[in-house]
Structures are given as structure tokens and as C-alpha cells.
Design a protein around this motif. Structure first.
Motif, mmCIF file in Angstrom:
data_model
loop_
_atom_site.group_PDB
_atom_site.id
_atom_site.type_symbol
_atom_site.label_atom_id
_atom_site.label_comp_id
_atom_site.label_asym_id
_atom_site.label_seq_id
_atom_site.Cartn_x
_atom_site.Cartn_y
_atom_site.Cartn_z
ATOM 1 N N PHE A 117 0.823 -1.206 0.000
ATOM 2 C CA PHE A 117 0.000 0.000 0.000
ATOM 3 C C PHE A 117 0.858 1.257 0.000
ATOM 4 O O PHE A 117 0.605 2.215 -0.712
ATOM 5 C CB PHE A 117 -0.929 0.015 1.222
ATOM 6 N N GLU A 118 1.916 1.234 0.853
ATOM 7 C CA GLU A 118 2.747 2.430 0.973
ATOM 8 C C GLU A 118 3.449 2.738 -0.342
ATOM 9 O O GLU A 118 3.503 3.884 -0.781
ATOM 10 C CB GLU A 118 3.785 2.232 2.082
ATOM 11 N N GLY B 153 -5.646 0.580 2.537
ATOM 12 C CA GLY B 153 -4.588 0.311 3.504
ATOM 13 C C GLY B 153 -5.112 0.394 4.923
ATOM 14 O O GLY B 153 -4.866 -0.486 5.755
ATOM 15 N N LYS B 154 -5.887 1.434 5.176
ATOM 16 C CA LYS B 154 -6.404 1.658 6.514
ATOM 17 C C LYS B 154 -7.295 0.500 6.960
ATOM 18 O O LYS B 154 -7.233 0.058 8.105
ATOM 19 C CB LYS B 154 -7.199 2.968 6.508
ATOM 20 N N VAL C 152 10.843 4.293 -5.648
ATOM 21 C CA VAL C 152 9.957 3.907 -4.559
ATOM 22 C C VAL C 152 10.200 2.452 -4.208
ATOM 23 O O VAL C 152 10.312 1.615 -5.099
ATOM 24 C CB VAL C 152 8.477 4.074 -4.990
ATOM 25 N N GLY C 153 10.283 2.168 -2.933
ATOM 26 C CA GLY C 153 10.418 0.771 -2.542
ATOM 27 C C GLY C 153 10.467 0.621 -1.034
ATOM 28 O O GLY C 153 11.233 1.320 -0.367
ATOM 29 N N VAL C 154 9.628 -0.270 -0.501
ATOM 30 C CA VAL C 154 9.650 -0.520 0.937
ATOM 31 C C VAL C 154 11.024 -1.053 1.336
ATOM 32 O O VAL C 154 11.554 -0.767 2.395
ATOM 33 C CB VAL C 154 8.553 -1.527 1.328
ATOM 34 N N LEU D 168 -1.522 -7.201 -7.161
ATOM 35 C CA LEU D 168 -2.171 -7.227 -5.847
ATOM 36 C C LEU D 168 -1.487 -6.221 -4.932
ATOM 37 O O LEU D 168 -0.268 -6.197 -4.823
ATOM 38 C CB LEU D 168 -2.083 -8.633 -5.257
ATOM 39 N N ILE D 169 -2.287 -5.380 -4.314
ATOM 40 C CA ILE D 169 -1.750 -4.373 -3.400
ATOM 41 C C ILE D 169 -2.051 -4.839 -1.991
ATOM 42 O O ILE D 169 -3.210 -5.026 -1.629
ATOM 43 C CB ILE D 169 -2.380 -3.005 -3.678
ATOM 44 N N THR D 170 -0.977 -5.088 -1.233
ATOM 45 C CA THR D 170 -1.164 -5.751 0.057
ATOM 46 C C THR D 170 -0.449 -5.020 1.173
ATOM 47 O O THR D 170 0.315 -4.098 0.950
ATOM 48 C CB THR D 170 -0.570 -7.172 0.025
ATOM 49 N N LEU D 171 -0.710 -5.468 2.377
ATOM 50 C CA LEU D 171 0.025 -4.988 3.524
ATOM 51 C C LEU D 171 1.470 -5.431 3.392
ATOM 52 O O LEU D 171 1.773 -6.458 2.798
ATOM 53 C CB LEU D 171 -0.576 -5.579 4.801
ATOM 54 N N ASP D 172 2.359 -4.618 3.962
ATOM 55 C CA ASP D 172 3.770 -4.961 3.955
ATOM 56 C C ASP D 172 4.036 -6.001 5.036
ATOM 57 O O ASP D 172 4.026 -5.698 6.222
ATOM 58 C CB ASP D 172 4.583 -3.689 4.210
#
Lengths: 406, 406
Positions: free
Chosen positions: A197-198, A220-221, A347-349, A239-243
Motif C-alpha cells: 500500500f505504501e 490500507g487503513k 519507490v520501494g519498501v 495485488l496491493i497488500t500490507l507490507d
């Protein structure tokens, strides 16, 4: 058997043929036994047609009536999609935002969702019906029709998924997923199977306009798994997921490259190095309703400050004239503007825990003889401002340096 | 200062320019201090566009979804009219049928109004606002959108006027009033200043299609003074009122001439003269969903019966084949059909108390050598069926004989 919320945008429902194709897609999921809630936008072109009627009648259309007007766009689509599903033998029922009901505040044309009543939808799902909901619209406490602002259908989809605790919210668009960068700029840009998400927020706010940023925040929330897919090409999408920390370790450090050429840079130079200066410079800009993006402040050799920020290109002249007065008050040396800039972000966690990402970025640009004008960093992003003409070159070089095409 | 309900149909709001002209007209009444409630239809062409979208998607569109779809037409108009009023500096607020709320039964596409909540409208009127309401639509107990059937905006106007106890309900159309007969057939046809509800009902059902018949019934029942006016030409129009006996005495005996060429005649001859025969003949026609208009039964010289009735021309063949079976069962001689007929009615509350009206009608037709095939009479109307080719001649001769051009 899962509960899936699907959202189809304007181009996906742009003609009656396309609406039938959407019905076909929904029917396929229904055949697999899934409970289906479908959110649709207005047929492409319809919202613009309605807005143009309004501006024929009133120079600055009344916001309450504008919402009454434009909300008809989605209402047409929900009815047609239900008919298309019924024509195929699937039971379906349509709901306007007011019928659901999707309760919002009273901020017409930019309302925010406060609550969603799921009882009717649950009853329909239990009865085996496909539920079709008008995106983008709601109703306030007093029964006035509201809209969430343009593109708000994504938000409706995510909010319904959250309220219904859906297993997945699928957003169908005209692209087949989120890419490492814009494929129109870099041929080897690659679809990502997953993104956090981030990261998605950073990608979206930086110009990879796949999803409305608000819907991503929302997802995300409320921890709604979000999937971006193509309406026209079959595929798994992104797929957009939690980290999940352990997953991240195996992921590449940099997920994607976002960029934007819509901004201009404005600097106020020779500002005294004293408390409260930044606020004195930036408050009048906010008061003038100019949105600010990147802000950088640094001390110069002569112990004065330089504050530089970016605004939308359209706001450059207005911002300069606001700052002219401020500069005089502060005894600053000068105000300079430049609209020939571009913003690039990696961008990248993963970069949180990896040193060397920034230096690799700067070195890559240096190797191409691209001068960096501004730098800002956040936990999961490094942003630079460069001269606009080097944008494509920079994006391609970075895409390759971070091995995003692999 | 009065409370006036005005209704503008599709051609009156067919473009944004015309919507601005309606706003101008409403503003004129507001300037005179009247409280204004305005009912509007969909912009002309819009409802057909929506219906055509529906038939692209489902062969026989689902009635519930059809109502969701077509109700958007009026919703667009209410928003645009409010914007046009606000652009002129008049406060205004729009309401969909569901927002008013206009409570109906659940018969989609032909719902009937059960109750109207006037609280919101009253509050707006008290606050000096023009209230703009979407015609043709309502909402059922469960919150489903309903429509009153095509042309139902007239009914909405009258129902609102009744609920609000308005001083007058003004229906704006593309004609400037009710005429003694169709001006396209008789040059000297004259606009009536006044007509009674009962006369108007007979005129409307006979083909003078100025107002929806249902709205006239409604206005009569709730004693709402109804006025038909032109959207495009200024003038007093025609006031439709209760029949006050003393006024009638001074009125002409015959108010108008209505006619219709859409019907066909069908006769079953040589039917035994026995109880229950008419029912045996006509029930199968009703069972086949064929609407019957005029019915005449008479005894022939051989003591058998002849039953003749009229149906829509499109239903003639179907009715004949239904009757073929009936004739055999009853031992009737034959079934004959004729679609080259026309129906003419003279209408007038005054004729109740005047002998000689019928004989004057028959004599006038005889003078023109026009043969009368069927006759029926009611309290305020005499109807004849003649050969279709004599229609114009007959209407002109009667118009002149009853001095309607004076």
C-alpha cells in the motif's frame, strides 16, 4: 467461495457492448460460486457531457445541483448492467448511493464517506443476487445527493469491500496492473505481481495514475486486499497488500519509478536564517490556495537561507507574485521560478533497510551527466528534481540500474 | 400572492437555452410574489435515448431497472433548472421523486401515487426558494425508484398541486390551450378560455392529446384548477374547472369536437338474441388483451342480434381470429371487420339539458351525404362512426354547424 467487490471504470462500461462484456465477466465469477458486488462509474464521456450542460446554464454551477446532475451518470450504468446480467439469467439488483445507503458528509462534489449500511446488500447476496452499486455517490444526513469527487468510484469500491469485509476488491482499469514505471517511457517496464500500500501511495501520488490515491489509503487503513486488473485483457493484475516484513526481505529493494512533469520550482533566496521564516514564506502560498509538493530548505554559504518548493505549473505565476510581497517583507534577495523541471522518485519498501540506494541513484544520474537540482527523501522514496529535458533519459537509466526489467 | 405549481414538458426543456427560458418564466412569477413549485420532464429525446440503451442490453428490459434508468432523465433537468434559476439570482432547490418524497405503489413503469410528503417543500417555500421537482417518478415503500409511466409528469404536477393545496396548476405544452377541434383540420378552430374537467376528459380520450387523461381525472377529483398554456407563446391558455351549473347555462352547448382515425370496427352478425351473448362475444376479446372502445348492440329484423365494437387498427386481425371461434360456438352468421373508419365526438356539458343536439349533428352529416355507421351517446358526448375518407369534411361541417368558430 469468496465475497468479491469489483469496480469497473468509465471506459470499461463505455458502450452497451462493453457493459455486456462486464456482465459476462461478473457472471464468470458468479459461476465459480463467489458472492459478487459490482461498483460502476458513468459511461465514459457521460460525466463530461453533463458537466458541459451545467456550464451552459450557470457559470459556476451550484455544487448541490451539480451532484444531483452528475450522479445520474452512474445511475444509468447500474440499471444497464443489471439488465445485462438479467438477460444472461443472473439475478441482480441496482442501488444508487442513496439507496445503499452510503452516508457521507455534506461537502458537495468532494464528500467523504461516513458510514455504509450493508443490510440490503447482505440480503441480496444471501438471496443469490449480484449487487450493483453506483460508484462516486452518496447521500448526506438530510437526504441530499453527494458525490465523492471525480474518480471517486474507486473509493466506493474499497469502502464497500471494507464495510462488507470482502475477501478482495478488484479494480478494473484500462491497464493490466501496476508497472515498475510508465511503459510509454521505458519499453522494458514490467508489471508487478505485488506492491505494498505504501509503495502504491508513493507511485500514485508521483504520477503513476492507476488508482485514485484516496482509495489506496482507504484500502490500507481497512486492510482490504486490492487488485488492479485490466477490463479488456485477462491476467492476474497487481495485488496491493500490507507490507509483511518477511516477504519484503525477498523483494527487490526498489519497486518502481514514478515521475511527473506537471510541476514548477520556485525559490526564495537570501532569506535571513531565523525561526519562523519557512512559515512566513509558505503560509501566504497556502492562503492563496496553491498546493505545494516538494519543499527543501538549506543554508547557503553566506548564512542566509534558501527555500525552494514545487507547485503545479499552472500556479507558478500566482505563486511568484505572492512571494514577491513576502520577499520584500523578509528582506530576501530574490524570487526565482523555473517551469522546465521534472520530478523523479524511486519507490520501494525495501530501501528502508538498504544503504546505498540513494548513492546508486545519484551515481546513475551523474553517469548520464544529469544535474540534480533538489533532493528529498522519505522512508520508502527518494525524489529528485532535474531539468525536464532529461526526464526520459533519467527514468530509463534508473529503471535499468535498479534492474526493474529483470 | 398565490402558490402556483407549473409543469414543463420535454420540448419546453429540450435544450439548455430552453431551460434558461423556463427559468425566466418562473422568475417572472416569483417577481410577482408567488410561491413557485416547478415540475419538469426529461429533456426531449432523453427518455428515448435511455430506452434505446436498455433495449440494446436486454430484450424485454427489467421493469425495476428500467425505472432506475429512465428516472435519470428528469433528474438531469431539475438540476439544470435550479442552476439556471440560481444564475439569475433566485434561490432554488431540486428534488427527485424519492427525495420529496412521492410515495407510490410498487408497480414499476406504471406506479400510482399514494402519498406526498410536503414538509420539505413547505420549508423551502417559506425560505423563499423555488422548489423544482422531477416529474414522472416516485419511490415505493421499500425505497425502490418507480415511474408513473410515460407522460406521467402531468400527474406529478397535479398531485403536487393537490397535496400543497395550490391555487393553480399550470401545465405548459407546445400548444397554447385546448381548441374546439384540431386546428390542423379546421382552420377556424378556436382556443377555449374554459372547459370543464368532464369535457376535457372526453376531448382527451377522443384524441385531443393535450393533457394526460390521468392528470385531468386527478385534478377533477382533488378540485385542482388546471390551466393549459404554451411554453413558447404568452397567453392565458385554457382553464379547466369544475362544472358550476349556473356558469354552464351561459356556455355554448357544444364545447368541442374530438376525432380519431386509429380505430377499426368489427361486427359479429346473426347472433342469437339470448341473455349472456354480449359477454360471450366480448370476454374472449378482453382475455386476448385487446382494448375495446365503442360497443353497440342492436336487434336485427330477423330477431337475431348484431354486436359491433371498435378496437385499435393494429388489433383488428387478432380480434377477428378470436371472434371466428366465438361465432362458431354461438352459431352466428358471420364476422366482418373494417379498418376504413373514423370516430367523431361532439363534447359539451351543455348538451345534457338541450334536446336537439343529436339531431343537429345527424342532420349536418346527412346534408354532406355522410352515412353514419354507429352511434353511441353519453351524458356529455355523442359519438358517431363514419367512413374514414369523410372525416375532415364531417369535422368541418360540425364545427361550423355548432358555431364553434364564433
Amino acid at each position: 467461495m469468496s465475497l468479491i467487490v469489483q469496480k469497473f471504470g468509465g471506459t470499461s462500461v463505455g458502450t452497451t457492448e462493453k457493459i455486456k462484456a462486464v456482465a459476462e465477466k461478473v457472471a464468470g465469477f458468479r459461476d465459480q460460486g463467489h458472492d459478487m458486488v459490482v461498483v460502476v462509474s458513468a459511461m465514459s464521456g457521460e460525466t463530461n457531457r453533463l458537466i458541459s450542460l451545467a456550464s451552459d446554464v450557470q457559470e459556476k454551477p451550484d455544487p448541490r445541483e451539480m451532484d444531483v446532475l452528475v450522479s445520474t451518470g452512474e445511475q444509468v450504468t447500474i440499471a444497464l448492467l443489471c439488465m445485462a446480467l438479467k438477460a444472461k439469467g443472473y439475478d441482480a439488483r441496482s442501488y444508487t448511493g442513496g439507496q445503499v445507503k452510503i452516508l457521507t458528509d455534506s461537502a458537495h462534489m468532494k464528500a467523504r464517506i461516513q458510514n455504509i449500511d450493508v443490510d440490503n446488500m447482505r440480503a441480496d447476496l444471501d438471496a443469490g443476487r449480484v449487487v450493483v452499486v453506483a460508484g462516486f455517490q452518496g447521500v448526506d444526513e438530510a437526504g441530499n445527493i453527494t458525490t465523492l469527487g471525480r474518480g471517486g468510484s474507486d473509493t466506493t469500491g474499497v469502502a464497500l469491500a471494507a464495510a462488507l469485509k470482502a475477501d478482495e476488491c478488484q479494480i478494473y482499469t484500462d491497464v493490466d496492473g501496476v508497472y515498475t514505471t510508465d511503459p510509454r517511457v521505458v519499453d522494458s517496464a514490467r508489471r508487478l505481481d505485488k506492491i505494498t500500500f505504501e509503495e502504491m501511495l508513493e507511485m500514485a501520488s508521483q504520477g503513476s495514475k492507476v488508482l485514485q490515491i484516496r482509495s489506496v489509503e482507504f484500502a490500507g487503513k481497512y486492510k482490504v486486499p486490492l487488485r488492479v486488473l485490466s477490463s479488456f485483457v485477462d491476467g492476474p493484475g497487481t495485488l496491493i497488500t500490507l507490507d509483511e516484513e518477511n516477504e519484503t526481505m525477498e523483494q527487490p529493494v526498489v519497486s518502481g519509478i514514478a515521475f511527473n512533469r506537471d510541476e514548477a520550482k520556485i525559490s526564495i533566496l537570501g532569506v535571513p536564517d531565523a525561526p519562523g521564516v519557512a512559515s512566513k514564506v509558505l503560509s501566504p502560498i497556502g492562503d492563496a490556495n496553491i498546493e505545494i509538493d516538494v519543499i527543501v530548505q538549506n543554508v547557503a554559504a553566506d548564512n542566509t537561507n534558501a527555500i525552494t518548493f514545487t507547485v503545479h505549473k499552472n500556479d507558478l505565476e500566482k505563486a511568484k507574485s505572492v512571494l514577491a510581497g513576502v520577499a520584500e517583507d523578509l528582506g530576501a534577495r530574490e524570487v526565482v521560478g523555473d517551469d522546465k523541471i521534472a520530478k523523479i522518485s524511486i519507490v520501494g519498501v525495501g530501501m528502508r533497510s538498504h544503504a546505498g540506494v540513494a548513492s546508486k541513484m545519484f551515481k546513475t544520474l551523474a553517469n548520464e551527466n544529469i544535474n540534480i537540482q533538489m533532493i528529498t527523501t522519505s522512508e520508502i522514496k527518494i525524489t529528485v528534481i532535474i531539468e525536464e529535458k532529461y526526464l526520459e533519459l533519467a527514468v530509463r537509466a534508473l529503471h535499468s540500474a535498479f534492474e526493474l526489467d529483470k
